[in-house]
Design a protein around this motif. Structure first.
Motif, PDB file in Angstrom:
ATOM      1  N   PRO A  98      82.568-124.045  31.872  1.00 52.82           N
ATOM      2  CA  PRO A  98      83.814-124.205  31.388  1.00 52.82           C
ATOM      3  C   PRO A  98      84.892-124.221  32.474  1.00 52.82           C
ATOM      4  N   SER A 100      89.130-124.466  32.997  1.00 53.34           N
ATOM      5  CA  SER A 100      90.351-124.650  32.370  1.00 53.34           C
ATOM      6  C   SER A 100      91.367-125.894  32.688  1.00 53.34           C
ATOM      7  N   MET A 101      91.331-125.816  34.166  1.00 49.97           N
ATOM      8  CA  MET A 101      91.827-127.140  34.685  1.00 49.97           C
ATOM      9  C   MET A 101      91.251-127.615  35.650  1.00 49.97           C
ATOM     10  N   GLY A 102      90.346-126.806  36.369  1.00 51.53           N
ATOM     11  CA  GLY A 102      89.456-127.301  37.744  1.00 51.53           C
ATOM     12  C   GLY A 102      90.218-127.443  38.932  1.00 51.53           C
ATOM     13  N   ARG A 103      91.173-126.888  38.864  1.00 53.14           N
ATOM     14  CA  ARG A 103      92.032-126.757  40.151  1.00 53.14           C
ATOM     15  C   ARG A 103      91.647-125.713  41.028  1.00 53.14           C
ATOM     16  N   ASN A 104      90.501-125.140  41.052  1.00 56.56           N
ATOM     17  CA  ASN A 104      89.934-123.991  41.581  1.00 56.56           C
ATOM     18  C   ASN A 104      89.733-124.498  43.069  1.00 56.56           C
ATOM     19  N   ASP A 168     100.629-119.882  44.669  1.00 60.79           N
ATOM     20  CA  ASP A 168     101.311-120.821  45.595  1.00 60.79           C
ATOM     21  C   ASP A 168     101.171-122.215  45.167  1.00 60.79           C
ATOM     22  N   SER A 173      95.831-123.273  35.998  1.00 59.47           N
ATOM     23  CA  SER A 173      95.874-122.972  34.656  1.00 59.47           C
ATOM     24  C   SER A 173      96.101-121.392  34.638  1.00 59.47           C
ATOM     25  N   ASN A 177      93.272-119.178  36.291  1.00 57.83           N
ATOM     26  CA  ASN A 177      93.796-118.631  37.654  1.00 57.83           C
ATOM     27  C   ASN A 177      93.437-116.928  37.311  1.00 57.83           C
ATOM     28  N   GLY A 182      93.106-114.492  40.443  1.00 57.28           N
ATOM     29  CA  GLY A 182      94.140-114.986  41.254  1.00 57.28           C
ATOM     30  C   GLY A 182      95.265-114.294  41.379  1.00 57.28           C
ATOM     31  N   VAL A 183      96.138-114.452  42.536  1.00 55.98           N
ATOM     32  CA  VAL A 183      97.173-113.867  42.619  1.00 55.98           C
ATOM     33  C   VAL A 183      98.374-114.780  42.816  1.00 55.98           C
ATOM     34  N   TYR A 185     103.170-114.204  43.507  1.00 48.63           N
ATOM     35  CA  TYR A 185     103.845-113.270  44.405  1.00 48.63           C
ATOM     36  C   TYR A 185     105.175-112.784  44.261  1.00 48.63           C
ATOM     37  N   VAL A 244      86.715-118.290  27.456  1.00 48.31           N
ATOM     38  CA  VAL A 244      87.911-117.928  27.117  1.00 48.31           C
ATOM     39  C   VAL A 244      88.863-119.080  26.472  1.00 48.31           C
ATOM     40  N   HIS A 407      89.775-127.656  51.852  1.00 47.58           N
ATOM     41  CA  HIS A 407      89.529-126.152  52.274  1.00 47.58           C
ATOM     42  C   HIS A 407      88.627-125.279  51.822  1.00 47.58           C
ATOM     43  N   ARG A 489      86.796-112.708  45.730  1.00 48.73           N
ATOM     44  CA  ARG A 489      86.506-114.228  44.946  1.00 48.73           C
ATOM     45  C   ARG A 489      85.710-114.842  45.984  1.00 48.73           C
ATOM     46  N   LYS A 530      76.719-118.590  37.981  1.00 47.83           N
ATOM     47  CA  LYS A 530      78.152-118.271  38.618  1.00 47.83           C
ATOM     48  C   LYS A 530      78.169-116.849  38.834  1.00 47.83           C
TER      49      LYS A 530
HETATM   50  P1  FAD Z   1      89.991-123.286  36.621  1.00 42.79           P
HETATM   51  O1  FAD Z   1      89.569-124.226  37.845  1.00 42.79           O
HETATM   52  O2  FAD Z   1      90.180-124.143  35.445  1.00 42.79           O
HETATM   53  O3  FAD Z   1      89.019-122.036  36.513  1.00 42.79           O
HETATM   54  C1  FAD Z   1      88.882-121.399  37.599  1.00 42.79           C
HETATM   55  C2  FAD Z   1      87.687-120.360  37.319  1.00 42.79           C
HETATM   56  O4  FAD Z   1      87.425-119.923  36.129  1.00 42.79           O
HETATM   57  C3  FAD Z   1      86.342-121.276  37.470  1.00 42.79           C
HETATM   58  O5  FAD Z   1      85.235-120.619  38.142  1.00 42.79           O
HETATM   59  C4  FAD Z   1      86.098-121.649  35.813  1.00 42.79           C
HETATM   60  O6  FAD Z   1      84.649-121.793  35.470  1.00 42.79           O
HETATM   61  C5  FAD Z   1      86.547-120.275  35.543  1.00 42.79           C
HETATM   62  N1  FAD Z   1      87.228-120.471  33.874  1.00 42.79           N
HETATM   63  C6  FAD Z   1      88.259-121.293  33.750  1.00 42.79           C
HETATM   64  N2  FAD Z   1      88.711-121.300  32.657  1.00 42.79           N
HETATM   65  C7  FAD Z   1      87.822-120.490  31.821  1.00 42.79           C
HETATM   66  C8  FAD Z   1      87.671-120.276  30.522  1.00 42.79           C
HETATM   67  N3  FAD Z   1      88.637-120.673  29.603  1.00 42.79           N
HETATM   68  N4  FAD Z   1      86.656-119.634  30.094  1.00 42.79           N
HETATM   69  C9  FAD Z   1      85.710-119.108  31.181  1.00 42.79           C
HETATM   70  N5  FAD Z   1      85.860-119.174  32.391  1.00 42.79           N
HETATM   71  C10 FAD Z   1      86.812-120.045  32.903  1.00 42.79           C
HETATM   72  N6  FAD Z   1      95.068-119.427  44.072  1.00 42.79           N
HETATM   73  C11 FAD Z   1      95.418-118.030  43.840  1.00 42.79           C
HETATM   74  O7  FAD Z   1      95.155-117.288  42.970  1.00 42.79           O
HETATM   75  N7  FAD Z   1      96.837-117.787  44.506  1.00 42.79           N
HETATM   76  C12 FAD Z   1      97.314-118.483  45.593  1.00 42.79           C
HETATM   77  O8  FAD Z   1      98.325-118.498  46.071  1.00 42.79           O
HETATM   78  C13 FAD Z   1      96.557-119.988  45.822  1.00 42.79           C
HETATM   79  N8  FAD Z   1      97.040-120.597  46.669  1.00 42.79           N
HETATM   80  C14 FAD Z   1      96.428-121.984  46.877  1.00 42.79           C
HETATM   81  C15 FAD Z   1      96.806-122.779  47.783  1.00 42.79           C
HETATM   82  C16 FAD Z   1      96.365-123.834  48.149  1.00 42.79           C
HETATM   83  C17 FAD Z   1      96.898-125.079  49.194  1.00 42.79           C
HETATM   84  C18 FAD Z   1      95.034-124.287  47.273  1.00 42.79           C
HETATM   85  C19 FAD Z   1      94.354-125.692  47.370  1.00 42.79           C
HETATM   86  C20 FAD Z   1      94.586-123.447  46.504  1.00 42.79           C
HETATM   87  C21 FAD Z   1      95.209-122.225  46.264  1.00 42.79           C
HETATM   88  N9  FAD Z   1      94.643-121.229  45.428  1.00 42.79           N
HETATM   89  C22 FAD Z   1      95.340-120.167  44.993  1.00 42.79           C
HETATM   90  C23 FAD Z   1      93.482-121.506  44.592  1.00 42.79           C
HETATM   91  C24 FAD Z   1      93.431-122.319  43.161  1.00 42.79           C
HETATM   92  O9  FAD Z   1      94.147-123.401  43.465  1.00 42.79           O
HETATM   93  C25 FAD Z   1      94.365-121.252  42.143  1.00 42.79           C
HETATM   94  O10 FAD Z   1      93.575-120.212  41.943  1.00 42.79           O
HETATM   95  C26 FAD Z   1      94.220-122.274  40.640  1.00 42.79           C
HETATM   96  O11 FAD Z   1      94.942-121.737  39.789  1.00 42.79           O
HETATM   97  C27 FAD Z   1      92.741-122.085  40.149  1.00 42.79           C
HETATM   98  O12 FAD Z   1      92.395-123.438  39.468  1.00 42.79           O
HETATM   99  P2  FAD Z   1      92.739-123.447  37.795  1.00 42.79           P
HETATM  100  O13 FAD Z   1      93.924-122.573  37.394  1.00 42.79           O
HETATM  101  O14 FAD Z   1      92.852-124.862  37.441  1.00 42.79           O
HETATM  102  O15 FAD Z   1      91.455-122.850  37.304  1.00 42.79           O
END
Ligand code: FAD
Length: 545
Positions: A98, A100-104, A168, A173, A177, A182-183, A185, A244, A407, A489, A530
């Motif tokens: 799974p 949520s948005m895949g911007r991890n 940041d 999502s 996040n 995630g964190v 600020y 979730v 990165h 993490r 995972k």
């Molecule tokens: P997703 O990629 O959707 O999910 C994140 C993880 O949770 C994955 O492992 C996924 O399998 C799991 N997951 C997601 N949804 C579900 C679900 N519904 N049920 C079960 N498991 C799930 N991160 C920070 O926290 N703080 C920052 O300040 C920050 N700064 C960044 C700066 C830069 C320049 C970059 C490139 C990245 C940064 N990131 C930061 C990392 C990242 O971009 C973020 O954490 C982002 O919010 C994660 O992607 P997402 O929200 O799309 O989560």
């Protein structure tokens, strides 16, 4: 299943025949509709960019573009459809992953840990804000709600008294996040600590609600996270025990005033003294937000200009060049920059800022940079947005440091102590020098701990650059563990290694995780591997990286 490197697409999950896979996909297509099941059978044209990224693999891949790819992506529209997908995966023994948005980004993007998994992209269709409660300061969201979307919805309703906390980058999502811990600020930066109540589909298809949400007709799910009995929520964070589908989140009250501040510290060797000053100020909430102490080199990179503008040789960029470039910026020549924010009405801010100023100025040569002297296009104002809960994505600019910039992040946790900061810096510096990589460190200060976030920026199209990044990461993880520091993490490719460092008492924690995994997911279909947790039918078969 046995791991193997296949080159052909779709990447059929190991242990599943092509005929079974085709039958399974037809069956799922019949259940969800053809528009909601996409085979990943063509090589990607390009990786797009942050807002239009692929959901089949990691757009910033460090393992090579073919290693961690999906066989298909599916788009459920409801919790009931997520349940259908889970039952389907059990029937055909197909691994599902799974997002949520895949911007991890930095931790694996949208990629699954097991090649050929079917990625469940929850965010595309499950993207509703189900509730914003202006009195309780809470909201209830689905996986596809980004920090931007939540912020905009709150603005649209005219709820000026509610603040969102954003990382940041605002395009992630809220659920994704938070589940990855995630964190952000503002003072609400610890997202996991501020969530309240999950709805979860288990690997066998049942749905449960945690906390007060387990009580039928409860109206306290978003305001009291614990409920009754053991707290189950932790099982679903950084885990492979559930999907979730809804989450409650608390919102910060608008503090009715805020003010960013910036301090520059002259010498790299000021680090320990600055960190020791930060600790009591942060614990007593004089420093109120998850603030950042950043190295000056990051301030150069976040202008978005490529490294070659400054230095075009292999090996880390020389200090003399960094010094010369930082001198041209509004902060002037310095080694460290502290970005913080004071909250509340003017007299409250003035009280706290005076204490902060007196303490930071104990460091010889420390300077407070007057925001009035900082041009509006400077990165300082992006930090100002983020610390005030306004989504932004200027932070992406440091990825331009090298061509095809990607990165991966090294993120150990330590006490807020000068000697710990020095130890971590020393090991990061040594390993970066060995690998010929520029060091981009930033200390993110929580309440009683800090995360050192070291970003390795590499050219993803160059195998030697990817390998150098991975070698540096692996060495730092082991060095840090030997000194007693663990990552908060990590990237998919390092999960086995990092999980292996949490080995106290003959790996008691991993044995416990595996027992839970086998009990809740007997067929091992949900996100195998995972966080280094492999289900029984994968264990001992060479899947670890
Ligand atoms: P997703 O990629 O959707 O999910 C994140 C993880 O949770 C994955 O492992 C996924 O399998 C799991 N997951 C997601 N949804 C579900 C679900 N519904 N049920 C079960 N498991 C799930 N991160 C920070 O926290 N703080 C920052 O300040 C920050 N700064 C960044 C700066 C830069 C320049 C970059 C490139 C990245 C940064 N990131 C930061 C990392 C990242 O971009 C973020 O954490 C982002 O919010 C994660 O992607 P997402 O929200 O799309 O989560």
């Amino acid at each position: 299943p046995q791991p193997q490197q296949q080159q052909s697409l779709p990447a059929i999950p190991q242990g599943v025949s092509r005929a079974t896979f085709d039958k399974a996909i037809t069956d799922l297509t019949n259940q969800l509709g053809p528009e909601n099941v996409e085979l990943n059978d063509k090589p990607p044209k390009d990786d797009g960019w942050y807002m239009e990224h692929p959901n089949t693999h990691d757009m910033m891949n460090v393992t090579g573009s073919d290693a961690l790819v999906a066989s298909a992506v599916v788009y459920p529209s409801s919790t009931a459809e997520v349940q259908k997908i889970v039952l389907w995966a059990n029937q055909y023994r197909i691994p599902i992953f799974p997002i949520s948005m895949g911007r991890n980004l930095g931790y694996g993007g949208a990629a699954p840990r097991v090649r050929g998994s079917v990625v469940i992209d929850l965010g595309k269709r499950m993207n509703k804000i189900l509730d914003i409660d202006p009195d309780d300061h809470t909201c209830l969201v689905e996986p596809g709600v980004s920090f931007y979307a939540l912020y905009e919805a709150i603005q649209a309703k005219g709820y000026d008294h509610l603040w969102v906390d954003t990382p940041d980058l605002g395009g992630g999502s809220v659920i994704g996040n938070t589940l990855d811990r995630g964190v952000g600020y503002t003072p609400y930066g610890d997202h996991w600590a501020t969530h309240s109540g999950l709805e979860v589909v288990l690997p066998t298809g049942e749905v449960l609600r945690t906390g007060m949400g387990a009580l039928p007709h409860s109206n306290t799910s978003q305001i009291f996270p614990y409920g009754f009995g053991p707290i189950a929520d932790g099982l679903f964070s950084q885990s492979n025990l559930g999907i979730v589908t809804q989450m409650g989140m608390t919102l910060m009250p608008n503090p009715t005033g805020h003010e960013s501040f910036l301090y520059a510290f002259a010498l790299e060797t000021d680090l320990a003294q600055v960190i020791d000053i930060i600790r009591p100020l942060r614990i007593s909430n004089i420093l109120e937000n998850v603030a950042q102490l950043r190295s000056a080199v990051q301030t150069i990179a976040v202008q978005g200009r490529p490294r070659k503008d400054f230095y075009d040789q292999p090996g880390p960029i020389p200090q003399s060049i960094i010094d010369a470039e930082v001198s041209k910026l509004p902060c002037g020549k310095c080694a460290w920059l502290y970005y913080g924010m004071a909250y509340g009405p003017p007299h409250i801010r003035a009280y706290k800022l005076a204490i902060i100023d007196a303490e930071f100025k104990k460091v010889a040569g420390a300077r407070r940079i007057d925001p009035a002297t900082i041009p509006k296009d400077n990165y300082f104002w992006s930090r100002d947005n983020i610390a005030a809960g306004v989504p932004d994505f200027e932070e992406l600019l440091w990825c331009n440091w090298v061509p095809n910039g990607s990165h991966i992040a090294f993120s150990p946790v330590s006490p807020i102590r000068g000697k710990d900061a020095e130890r971590l810096m020393a090991l990061a510096k040594r390993r970066h020098a060995e690998s010929g990589i520029d060091l981009f460190p930033a200390f993110c200060v929580g309440l009683r701990e800090m995360h050192l976030i070291v970003e390795i920026v590499f050219d993803k199209t160059k195998p030697e650059a990817r390998e150098a990044a991975m070698a540096c990461m692996r060495a730092m993880v082991d060095d840090a563990a030997a000194l007693g520091y663990g990552e908060y993490r990590t990237h998919l490719a390092l999960m086995d290694q990092v999980a292996g460092t949490y080995s106290w008492n003959d790996n008691a924690l991993m044995k416990f995780n595996e027992r839970i995994k086998d009990a809740l997911d007997p067929n091992g279909i949900l996100a195998p591997g995972k966080s280094g947790i492999w289900p029984k039918r994968y264990r001992g078969r060479g899947w670890e990286m």
